[in-house]
Design a protein around this motif. Sequence first.
Motif, mmCIF file in Angstrom:
data_model
loop_
_atom_site.group_PDB
_atom_site.id
_atom_site.type_symbol
_atom_site.label_atom_id
_atom_site.label_comp_id
_atom_site.label_asym_id
_atom_site.label_seq_id
_atom_site.Cartn_x
_atom_site.Cartn_y
_atom_site.Cartn_z
ATOM 1 N N GLY A 1 0.789 -1.226 0.000
ATOM 2 C CA GLY A 1 0.000 0.000 0.000
ATOM 3 C C GLY A 1 0.813 1.264 0.000
ATOM 4 N N SER A 2 2.129 1.139 0.195
ATOM 5 C CA SER A 2 2.925 2.359 0.303
ATOM 6 C C SER A 2 3.349 2.908 -1.053
ATOM 7 C CB SER A 2 4.147 2.104 1.190
ATOM 8 O OG SER A 2 4.879 1.027 0.615
ATOM 9 N N LEU A 3 3.160 2.105 -2.099
ATOM 10 C CA LEU A 3 3.559 2.597 -3.429
ATOM 11 C C LEU A 3 2.338 2.794 -4.333
ATOM 12 C CD1 LEU A 3 6.798 0.619 -4.380
ATOM 13 C CD2 LEU A 3 6.585 3.018 -3.836
ATOM 14 N N SER A 4 1.217 3.196 -3.681
ATOM 15 C CA SER A 4 -0.020 3.317 -4.459
ATOM 16 C C SER A 4 -0.074 4.601 -5.251
ATOM 17 C CB SER A 4 -1.226 3.202 -3.523
ATOM 18 O OG SER A 4 -1.087 4.156 -2.500
ATOM 19 N N ASN A 5 0.783 5.579 -4.910
ATOM 20 C CA ASN A 5 0.775 6.868 -5.627
ATOM 21 C C ASN A 5 1.251 6.725 -7.063
ATOM 22 O OD1 ASN A 5 -0.191 8.235 -3.449
ATOM 23 N ND2 ASN A 5 1.776 9.111 -2.840
ATOM 24 N N GLN A 6 0.975 7.730 -7.821
ATOM 25 C CA GLN A 6 1.380 7.724 -9.239
ATOM 26 C C GLN A 6 2.868 7.943 -9.366
ATOM 27 O OE1 GLN A 6 -0.608 7.194 -12.137
ATOM 28 N NE2 GLN A 6 -1.870 6.366 -10.473
ATOM 29 N N GLU A 7 3.455 8.514 -8.372
ATOM 30 C CA GLU A 7 4.882 8.799 -8.491
ATOM 31 C C GLU A 7 5.654 8.327 -7.258
ATOM 32 O OE1 GLU A 7 4.253 13.525 -7.411
ATOM 33 O OE2 GLU A 7 4.641 12.915 -9.509
ATOM 34 N N PHE A 8 6.979 8.213 -7.527
ATOM 35 C CA PHE A 8 7.896 7.824 -6.462
ATOM 36 C C PHE A 8 8.580 9.090 -5.973
ATOM 37 C CE2 PHE A 8 11.814 6.190 -4.699
ATOM 38 C CZ PHE A 8 11.469 4.983 -4.108
ATOM 39 N N THR A 9 8.343 9.401 -4.722
ATOM 40 C CA THR A 9 8.861 10.675 -4.203
ATOM 41 C C THR A 9 10.131 10.438 -3.398
ATOM 42 O OG1 THR A 9 6.599 11.452 -4.085
ATOM 43 C CG2 THR A 9 8.258 12.752 -2.882
ATOM 44 N N ILE A 10 11.149 11.180 -3.772
ATOM 45 C CA ILE A 10 12.408 11.151 -3.019
ATOM 46 C C ILE A 10 12.503 12.491 -2.274
ATOM 47 C CG2 ILE A 10 14.924 11.059 -3.128
ATOM 48 C CD1 ILE A 10 14.638 9.482 -5.746
ATOM 49 N N GLY A 11 12.570 12.343 -0.991
ATOM 50 C CA GLY A 11 12.712 13.557 -0.189
ATOM 51 C C GLY A 11 14.161 13.775 0.201
ATOM 52 N N ILE A 12 14.625 15.041 0.143
ATOM 53 C CA ILE A 12 15.998 15.356 0.549
ATOM 54 C C ILE A 12 15.908 16.393 1.673
ATOM 55 C CG2 ILE A 12 18.246 16.235 -0.236
ATOM 56 C CD1 ILE A 12 16.572 15.408 -3.094
ATOM 57 N N LEU A 13 16.481 15.958 2.771
ATOM 58 C CA LEU A 13 16.393 16.835 3.938
ATOM 59 C C LEU A 13 17.482 17.902 3.840
ATOM 60 C CD1 LEU A 13 14.787 17.069 6.698
ATOM 61 C CD2 LEU A 13 16.697 15.860 7.733
ATOM 62 N N GLY A 14 16.989 19.122 3.965
ATOM 63 C CA GLY A 14 17.904 20.247 3.963
ATOM 64 C C GLY A 14 18.496 20.530 2.586
ATOM 65 N N ASP A 15 19.358 21.488 2.579
ATOM 66 C CA ASP A 15 19.975 21.911 1.316
ATOM 67 C C ASP A 15 21.174 21.010 1.028
ATOM 68 O OD1 ASP A 15 20.563 23.328 -0.924
ATOM 69 O OD2 ASP A 15 21.633 24.925 0.159
ATOM 70 N N ASN A 16 21.029 20.232 -0.013
ATOM 71 C CA ASN A 16 22.061 19.241 -0.322
ATOM 72 C C ASN A 16 22.370 19.278 -1.830
ATOM 73 O OD1 ASN A 16 23.554 16.810 -0.695
ATOM 74 N ND2 ASN A 16 22.505 15.898 1.069
ATOM 75 N N PRO A 17 23.660 19.271 -2.187
ATOM 76 C CA PRO A 17 23.990 19.314 -3.633
ATOM 77 C C PRO A 17 23.462 18.099 -4.414
ATOM 78 C CG PRO A 17 25.960 18.957 -2.268
ATOM 79 C CD PRO A 17 24.852 19.253 -1.308
ATOM 80 N N ILE A 18 23.201 17.033 -3.697
ATOM 81 C CA ILE A 18 22.697 15.817 -4.418
ATOM 82 C C ILE A 18 21.323 16.051 -5.046
ATOM 83 C CG2 ILE A 18 21.459 14.575 -2.561
ATOM 84 C CD1 ILE A 18 23.076 12.070 -3.459
ATOM 85 N N THR A 19 20.619 17.034 -4.516
ATOM 86 C CA THR A 19 19.276 17.329 -5.028
ATOM 87 C C THR A 19 19.306 17.600 -6.529
ATOM 88 O OG1 THR A 19 18.829 18.346 -2.915
ATOM 89 C CG2 THR A 19 17.205 18.745 -4.655
ATOM 90 N N GLU A 20 20.242 18.439 -6.918
ATOM 91 C CA GLU A 20 20.369 18.787 -8.336
ATOM 92 C C GLU A 20 20.715 17.571 -9.171
ATOM 93 O OE1 GLU A 20 19.690 21.455 -10.379
ATOM 94 O OE2 GLU A 20 18.592 21.902 -8.478
ATOM 95 N N THR A 21 21.663 16.779 -8.631
ATOM 96 C CA THR A 21 22.073 15.559 -9.354
ATOM 97 C C THR A 21 20.886 14.627 -9.548
ATOM 98 O OG1 THR A 21 24.133 15.778 -8.102
ATOM 99 C CG2 THR A 21 23.824 13.746 -9.410
#
Lengths: 611, 186
Positions: B54-74
């Motif tokens: 039931g945890s993957l019922s959404n249309q999309e897979f959301t990746i959350g990034i805590l805080g300001d991190n350069p990996i976000t852009e990557t």
Amino acid sequence: MKAFRNMSIKLKLIIVIIGTSIITLFVAFTTYLGIDIYREFNEMKKNAVLQASLIGQYAAAPLLFGYKEETTEVLNKLTAIPSIKDACLYSPNSGEVFVTYHKTPDSSFVFPVLHNDNASFQNGYFHIFYSIKYDNNYCGSLYLRIDPEDIYTKIEKSVLLMFVLLLVLIIVVYFISLKLQKIISLPILKLAEQTAIISQNHDFSVRLTPYGNDEIGELYNQFNNLLLQILIKQKERDKVLEDLQESETHFRFLFEQNPAMMLIYDLSSLKIISVNEAFIQHYGYQQDEILNMKLTDLYPKNEKEAIIQLVKTLKGLAYTGEWHHVKKDGTIINIETHSHSYIAEDNAVRIVVINDITARKKAEEEILTLNAELENRVKERTAQLEATNKELEAFSYSVSHDLRAPLRHVNGYLELLSKRGIQHLDEKSKHYMQSISEAATHMGILIDDLLNFSRAGRMELKLDKIDMNRPIKDALNILEQDTKNRKIEWKITQMPEIMADYAIMRQVWTNLIGNAVKYTKKRELALIEVGYTEDAQEYIFYVRDNGAGFDMNYAQKLFGVFQRLHSTEDFEGTGIGLANVRQFIKKHNGRTWAEGEIDKGATFYFSLPKI
Amino acid sequence: MCRARKNKGFTNVRIVLILLMVFIHNNLSPQSDINTLKAVAIEKIALFITWPPGSLSNQEFTIGILGDNPITETLKQIYLEKKIKDLRVNIVEIKDIESITSSCQLLFIPKIKMAELNKLLKHTSNKPILTISDTKGFAEAGCMINFYVYENKLRFELNQKGMDEAGFKIDYRLLKVSKIINPVIE
């Protein structure tokens, strides 16, 4: 193939049985082996794919994460499977070879570039490409190179086993076929043996006992049937031969013993093939001598070319002709040949019947000579006769003429005597005188007729177209003196126009009608018929009466000189009249004849040709 | 990382480009290179993990990034089109721990203080969120996946017990390539 054809049936059967067995067994074994190999290969492929999928499962994650050690570790597990010689894993990202595995460490095998999933057999190895997936995600590819040496070992073992088995089976089949072939070959050999005996002894009355009801049994029956047929044919042939022999003997006899000379020669080479005894006897040649001669050798030089030319034109035609032949002793004979062609042993030959006509020719010549001689003699005699006749005619004319003068004297003096004193004479003398006078008159007539007759032989005809009614009319006028005191019933037909001498015709009619009047004088009523008939060639005139007639036995005498059938007392006459008629008609190329019966009358005929 | 056969060629080209880019980044900035590797590894790790029902019922897979991190852009760059678990990827920057919700399936945790981490983990403990970090000792502290570099290669630790308790199922293949912290002994 020829060698096989000449083999004995026994050997053939054995070869056929063994051959068939070998082929059958070979095909069966090969098929089995083929299927087995195919199954083995399929099995190996399936196993390889299974192994690949197994390795893929273990290698998926390290491959995906690009961890070389872990991936190598997974791949090294292949050492457990000795048939896998080389293997590699391709990176999911670049498709490059990521890690490799070699069963023999120093292998120089160069891995192929990444390929779609596929299992193939190339260069003696299985090549497997397998895509490793996890949850439908591509994690890289695996390549395996598998050496199917296990299969080869298995195949080798199978083939060896098969060959051993084949050998054993063939030996077994050989011994079985050795026994079995007898079932077929024995009756055939027996048949061959018996056939040989029959053909050696020529005894076709033998009958064979068949072994069974199969085709060979049927062969036996047919052979028996054949023997029967041969026997029948042989008898028929013997009969025909006998007949032929007999016929041949007959004809040979006919040829050899024929009194006519016969010769047979070849139409193309002209060589003499056969002659009969009569020929040899007549010609004098020896049998072997004549058979070395040609037809032309029989002919004299001047006829050789002609006979060659003739033979060329003969072909199948029958021929009859006269030639000359030369006998052995050189004499030349006249011959008559009759020849015709027939075909003997494919060569056209000609059979000639020869007739020696030398004697006949000679006889003919003699006859001709005789005829000529005879003709000459006849001519001679005729000339003599003619001369004699002329003399005779001249003589009788002069005699008749010269007789007239003394007769005139006799008559003259009788007249004078009667004038001077017939009354002085007694009765007897008167009677004598009368007799003398009558005799003199008769003599005068006789002389006249004789003169006529002698003239008739010599006179020239004056042929004119005349109306035959006219001479008849003249004759009746001349005869008026004799007919005026008579009772005569005339029946005169209308006459045609003809070519004749008028004066002669008048004399002929006067003669014939005069005769009729004369010989009917004793009839109360005389019936005289004058008429004619005609056909294409001639007219036939006739005078018919109911007078004294005559005896038909003397009919021929009627027309002779001085031939009389009646006495002068009964009917006066000189016996020259009818002779004259015949002479006249003969001059006209006609005929004279008469029919009659004593006391029943007579008919006198004469014919005149139409032109 | 879906690799449908039909566009494999195109994907290959793309991969090569990315790797080329990674290579260039590696030369220019080691930081950005390791971030790319981590970003790519996230997709691969997620592949072998089954989220609680039931945890993957959404249309999309959301990746959350805590805080300001350069990996976000990557991450944003890499997952522009690339999917995770066959779902479009949504990159979300999260400012504070309280705003973390179950709509987030994966949480990338930067280097934070241990106390803060504990607080965060307490917050997420009853949620089907896969926590990923790249700080030494975080796995032992309760983080589910923790990247580290060993022999110049990016590796990761896996807190088996933590994941098991959170209801995640891990494929044994992932376990084979990870360093397991708190193994579950059965």
